[in-house]
Design a protein around this motif. Sequence first.
Motif: not given
Length: 380
Positions: A153-155, A203-205, A213-214, A219-220
């Motif tokens: 997710r992050y990258f 997820p608890s974004c 920076h995720c 990108a949704g």
Amino acid sequence: MSSSESSEQKQYFSTELLSWYRRHKRDLPWRRSRNPYHIWVSEIMLQQTRVDTVIPYFNRFMDKFPTVAALAEAPEDEVLKAWEGLGYYSRARNLQSAVREVQERYGGVVPDTKEEVASLKGVGPYTTGAILSIAYNKPEPAVDGNVMRVLSRYFLIEDDIMKGSTRVSMEKLAQELIPEGAAGDFNQGLMELGALVCTPKSPSCLTCPVMAHCAGRAAGMEESLPVKTKAKPPRPERRYAVVIEGAAEHAGRVLIRQRPAEGLLARLWELPHAAVPTAPAAAEARGEGGDPAAAHAALAAHLAGDGLGLGPVGWLMQAEHTFSHIRWEMDVYTGRLEEASALLLPVPLPPHYRWVNREEMEQYAFPNVFLRILNAYFGR
């Protein structure tokens, strides 16, 4: 993304995650020391098992087997009984086998090199990295499903995490992210983030320490990642099981038997059970009350192989248990052994059978499904 932007994204991730973990980490019993044996046991227990489930097992296991030597010298039956309810019993057997190797080859001290740790039975790349980083603070990655989800997710990595090549690339990336001198805390922070914040669903974004920076969230795609090929569902397998009740000197006891030394649930104890015949008459949908005639025929034929006869059976309950590849759907009955003759001579038991009451069950390790059945039977 430019190389400088990529570097900034990585630096931000490492710094913020480490800071977040040190402020918010859970107080878990295996985190209270850097003892490599404790860390090793906890990581084996945590495979495919929730933290809340593992905590009481870990505490009891450490009370009973506080050192490498204690576990190495323990009878296997005691180890399996301490593991009872955690499932995947090969983990316990492999752990004890590897611990015995540590006792013999390394004087009871868990080694601190990648080659030596990875060579131990049942210790894969993830557990190797966890032991080396958490216990010895060595900059080794520890990449499990939680970690791959976070990194995907992050990258914004859209590679299938079920592929070996993806795991290799994830391990390389994770190693690049480890801050100098903080391998243990960083790897635990990655695991913690995946377990508590970057969860599989919803997820608890907004509470995530690295949200800014995720790339996946930007990108949704935070809920559609990681890409993961679906495993085949477990194959259903119907079985008849029987609680054989004792009579005369065995009144109040039931008959159990030990499984073979190899294969599924090796050497654990169970109730007699047999696969449901595939004849159309026996393939009807399961229903309350079952089919005593069909069950008796299948179970009697099965027990005859051990020289035991089975009298009439009566309905008890239904039970299910799911393994990684099969799902047992059990119709459970009660019954009694047929006596050896009209003189009512006691039936000699094969060596892998035992009569037990509720208290004596504590001496034997059972798979969960048989524990549930026995507890329901004795609790009537």
